[in-house]
Design an enzyme around this catalytic site. Structure first.
Site, PDB file in Angstrom:
ATOM      1  N   SER A   4       0.854  -1.291   0.068  1.00 36.48           N
ATOM      2  CA  SER A   4       0.086   0.054  -0.019  1.00 36.48           C
ATOM      3  C   SER A   4       0.858   1.451   0.030  1.00 36.48           C
ATOM      4  CB  SER A   4      -0.790  -0.112   1.086  1.00 36.48           C
ATOM      5  OG  SER A   4      -1.732   0.922   1.094  1.00 36.48           O
ATOM      6  N   ASP A  39      10.833   5.530  -9.898  1.00 38.64           N
ATOM      7  CA  ASP A  39      10.402   5.945 -11.040  1.00 38.64           C
ATOM      8  C   ASP A  39      11.332   7.282 -11.185  1.00 38.64           C
ATOM      9  OD1 ASP A  39       8.538   4.193 -11.650  1.00 38.64           O
ATOM     10  OD2 ASP A  39       6.886   5.386 -11.385  1.00 38.64           O
ATOM     11  N   LYS A  83      -0.620  -3.954  -3.451  1.00 42.32           N
ATOM     12  CA  LYS A  83      -2.094  -3.672  -3.199  1.00 42.32           C
ATOM     13  C   LYS A  83      -2.049  -1.924  -3.920  1.00 42.32           C
ATOM     14  CE  LYS A  83      -5.047  -2.442   0.731  1.00 42.32           C
ATOM     15  NZ  LYS A  83      -5.075  -0.833   0.792  1.00 42.32           N
TER      16      LYS A  83
END
Length: 418
Positions: A312, A323, A337
């Site tokens: 999560s 990224d 999740k």
């Protein structure tokens, strides 16, 4: 005919209640009032006959109501959507506050199983030897297989000093174990930090709560003289999304950018600038959560530790750092999740935790049920986190030292050029 009229009278009363509590929140709701009336008509008829014709007169009407809601929630087939009765909701809010009476285990629901994410150190569960990945199968002799997570948590928690019996199944050993644990006052740690060998800073981050951003800032300030940082998100089940955005803002600038590819019917490619995470609603509208400006900034080399129980908000943070190239991810593929829940409080103190959105990483990647693949893969049993044989941490130190060595060489080259 008389019965039918009485059923519709009861139905109209219920619909008025729905209008009062829900319509102000959903002014652009997809379902009209007529749709809702039509969909609950048969349920109200059935409820009427149960309450007026069933052989037992003294029914627990509140239980009927709550079990009906749980049945509706179960039909969604979503492990993250839950209904909390008032007692369970109190337990949930205690989680956010971080203090409660229990045995000290973080739990997650997956495929109908209640799994231990991690035991909290120096608690009854930790001292007894309960491990990450253990499946809770019984509490006080009552089976909890396919039970909602909030129900299981409320069974385990209780009065301090009272005992609770927990039966677990350990998949790695194909064995069952039973524990009798005495409940204690559990204070959930959020952040622990220290300086490792070679002047490397280390932060163990347990859970995303509302006060965790300030705790991370405090830890970073204490580690300012460190040459680099290891941020440990292993066995971190996530938590508050806003906290994840704020903590990511300590490592990512609003000027940092990455190419984003959203596959949404038609593929869209654009540049993301300073977005930590994208939220996508049921109509596939996209909302970018941008970095929070003017927070503490860490600009030194970073390695982020993740494993199969990093979930999560942990994935939001680690995915954004990956990224934007702000840190090296090391460990195992994360939990997967990629959905967001919203809490809707109800009129009697109960609440509905409902999956309302999914989230995408800044690159546009949907990690739900997929997880995030680390840059450096090091497989290790989750129960070895923080132990003497923590090979993931040792590898993280090695990788960070290499990064620091490269940085020093680069600085030498710049100095020689001058």
């Amino acid at each position: 005919m008389r019965i039918k009229r009485r059923v519709w009278l009861l139905l109209s009363v219920v619909i008025i209640g729905i209008g009062v509590f829900l319509l102000p929140k959903f002014t652009i709701a997809k379902d009209s009032l007529e749709d809702i009336i039509s969909s609950v008509k048969v349920y109200i008829e059935a409820l009427y006959y149960v309450r007026n014709a069933y052989i037992e007169k003294n029914l627990d009407n509140k239980k009927l109501e709550y079990e009906s809601i749980r049945g509706m929630v179960k039909a969604l087939d979503d492990p993250y959507t839950e209904f909390f009765d008032p007692k369970s909701f109190k337990t949930f809010t205690e989680d956010m506050q971080g203090v409660f009476g229990g045995v000290g285990i973080r739990l997650e629901s997956k495929d109908g199983k209640i799994l231990v994410v991690s035991p909290i150190e120096n608690t009854p569960a930790h001292r007894a030897g309960i491990k990450p990945g253990d499946q809770i199968v019984e509490v006080d002799g009552q089976s909890v297989i396919n039970k909602p997570l909030d129900v299981v948590v409320s069974l385990i928690r209780g009065e301090i000093g009272k005992e609770v019996k927990i039966k677990i199944y350990r998949e790695s050993e194909k064995k069952y174990y039973e524990y009798t644990l005495k409940r204690e006052l559990i204070e959930v740690p959020v952040v622990e930090y220290k300086t490792l060998k070679n002047n490397i800073g280390y932060i163990k981050f347990y859970e995303f709560t509302q006060n965790s951003p300030q705790k991370i800032i405090d830890a970073l300030k204490k580690l300012e003289k460190s040459s680099g940082l290891i941020l440990d998100l292993r066995n971190n089940p996530g938590g508050d999304l806003r906290s994840a955005v704020m903590i990511a803002s300590m490592f990512i600038s609003d000027n940092d950018q990455v190419k984003t590819v959203i596959k949404n019917g038609e593929t869209k490619t654009f540049t993301t600038k300073g977005v930590v995470v994208y939220r996508m609603d049921r109509n596939q509208n996209l909302y970018g959560e941008k970095v929070v400006k003017e927070l503490y900034r860490w600009n030194k080399p970073l390695v982020v530790l993740v494993n199969r129980y990093s979930a999560s908000a942990s994935e939001i943070l680690s995915g954004a750092l990956k990224d934007y190239g702000k840190g090296i991810l090391l460990g195992e593929k994360t939990f997967g999740k990629g959905v967001v829940q919203t809490i809707f409080t109800l009129s009697d103190g109960s609440a509905l935790k409902l999956t309302t959105e999914k989230y995408l990483l800044p690159s546009g990647k949907d990690i739900n049920k997929e997880g995030i693949q680390p840059d450096v893969i090091v497989e290790m049993a989750p129960e070895n986190v923080g132990k003497d044989n923590d090979i993931q941490l040792e590898k993280a130190i090695e990788v960070l030292l290499k990064q620091l060595s490269k940085l020093k060489e680069k600085e030498k080259l710049v100095l020689n050029k001058k």
